[in-house]
Design an enzyme around this catalytic site. Structure first.
Site, PDB file in Angstrom:
ATOM      1  N   GLU A   1       0.803  -1.217   0.000  1.00 12.10           N
ATOM      2  CA  GLU A   1       0.000   0.000   0.000  1.00 12.10           C
ATOM      3  C   GLU A   1       0.841   1.274   0.000  1.00 12.10           C
ATOM      4  O   GLU A   1       0.308   2.373  -0.141  1.00 12.10           O
ATOM      5  CB  GLU A   1      -0.945  -0.020   1.207  1.00 12.10           C
ATOM      6  CG  GLU A   1      -1.824  -1.272   1.222  1.00 12.10           C
ATOM      7  CD  GLU A   1      -2.853  -1.296   2.337  1.00 12.10           C
ATOM      8  OE1 GLU A   1      -2.919  -0.311   3.107  1.00 12.10           O
ATOM      9  OE2 GLU A   1      -3.597  -2.299   2.424  1.00 12.10           O
ATOM     10  N   HIS A   2       2.160   1.122   0.150  1.00  9.01           N
ATOM     11  CA  HIS A   2       3.099   2.255   0.134  1.00  9.01           C
ATOM     12  C   HIS A   2       4.302   1.842  -0.703  1.00  9.01           C
ATOM     13  O   HIS A   2       4.673   0.657  -0.744  1.00  9.01           O
ATOM     14  CB  HIS A   2       3.546   2.612   1.552  1.00  9.01           C
ATOM     15  CG  HIS A   2       2.411   2.737   2.530  1.00  9.01           C
ATOM     16  ND1 HIS A   2       1.610   3.841   2.596  1.00  9.01           N
ATOM     17  CD2 HIS A   2       1.942   1.861   3.467  1.00  9.01           C
ATOM     18  CE1 HIS A   2       0.698   3.659   3.537  1.00  9.01           C
ATOM     19  NE2 HIS A   2       0.874   2.461   4.082  1.00  9.01           N
TER      20      HIS A   2
END
Length: 298
Positions: A149-150
């Site tokens: 997600e990052h």
């Protein structure tokens, strides 16, 4: 054509159609991320659909109070005491319709964001293939889910690393299925859409995190979001989703199952996934039962 050949051909066609249907009608649930002592056997399992448990998470970071990226060397960060290799074998033996996979990445570890980080494409892929093959074989797992997600890498580097990893694992017959778990964020979508454009063929399911939308989401908005993401990930089986924690999106009590019925009537309901079993334990997995019963009708 002789009668027995016709009969055999019909059996093959029926089996093939059944396999396609079984692949499409799937209930998936993330499990083990919050260390709530939940076990596979706690979760209801409807025998008439395919059920996937997704262990959360394997992460290419070190453990401890100051975790650091390891360039593709994955470690287990789920509740391994309650979700052990022997328990994976046990639940699969008891329920032939159950498969178990692992998810890689996740949001954070020790309150630090899990950023996808590759020192180089070749070195990351080599380390990831080796470390994940070891974990998957140790736990007798069936598939992999991608939930970064990052990112500390460009969309192209992410696409090449993940795409090559999954391709090798499938070619080596280490896994039988793969999925991605994007959500509606600009940077997230740039990375996953780059992956999809280059390697969409190696993924079957798209665990789109519809619970990342606003908590005020209506049924009409939810259905619109589903159409948008189905177009984005064209060719994949986009699953609808809800969370049993404080995340947003369309909740079961606010019309989620109404939206599912609408999709089912249009033959667009590919399956449902839930975040997560750890949170659902407190309410006795009420919504898991409802979701599986709905899918069994599909």
């Amino acid at each position: 054509m002789s009668n027995w050949k016709v009969f055999f051909a019909l059996i093959v066609l029926y089996a093939h159609g059944t396999q396609i249907l079984t692949q499409a009608i799937v209930f998936r649930e993330y499990i083990g991320a919050n260390f709530e002592n939940v076990r596979f056997s706690d979760v209801p399992i409807n025998p008439n659909i395919q059920v996937h448990f997704i262990l959360s998470f394997a992460i290419d970071f070190t453990s401890g109070s100051s975790p650091k990226p390891t360039n593709g060397k994955f470690n287990v960060f789920w509740d391994a005491d309650n979700l052990s290799p022997s328990q994976v074998l046990s639940i699969k033996r008891q329920h032939p319709n159950v498969k178990v996979g692992l998810s890689i990445g996740g949001d954070s570890v020790s309150d630090k964001s899990v950023n996808f980080t590759a020192f180089s494409i070749d070195s990351w892929v080599s380390n990831a293939v080796s470390s994940l093959t070891s974990v998957i074989k140790q736990y007798n797992l069936d598939g992999i889910d991608i939930d970064y997600e990052h990112f500390h890498a460009t969309p192209d580097i992410f696409a090449q690393c993940i795409g090559r990893l999954v391709t090798i694992l499938k070619n080596n017959r280490v896994i039988s299925f793969a999925s991605i778990a994007p959500f509606d964020d600009g940077d997230v979508q740039r990375h996953y859409l780059a992956l999809w454009r280059s390697y969409g063929r190696v993924f079957y399911y798209v665990n789109f995190q519809f619970y990342a939308y606003d908590r005020s989401t209506t049924v009409a908005q939810f259905l619109s979001y589903f159409e948008t993401q189905s177009a984005n990930y064209n060719g994949g089986k986009v699953l609808v989703s809800f969370s049993t924690d404080s995340s947003g999106g369309l909740k079961p009590e606010n019309g989620f199952f109404m939206a599912c019925e609408r999709l089912r009537s249009q033959r667009k309901l590919n399956g449902i996934f839930v975040w997560s079993a750890d949170n659902s334990k407190a309410n006795g997995f009420r919504y898991e039962r409802q979701a599986q019963a709905l899918l069994a009708k599909a």
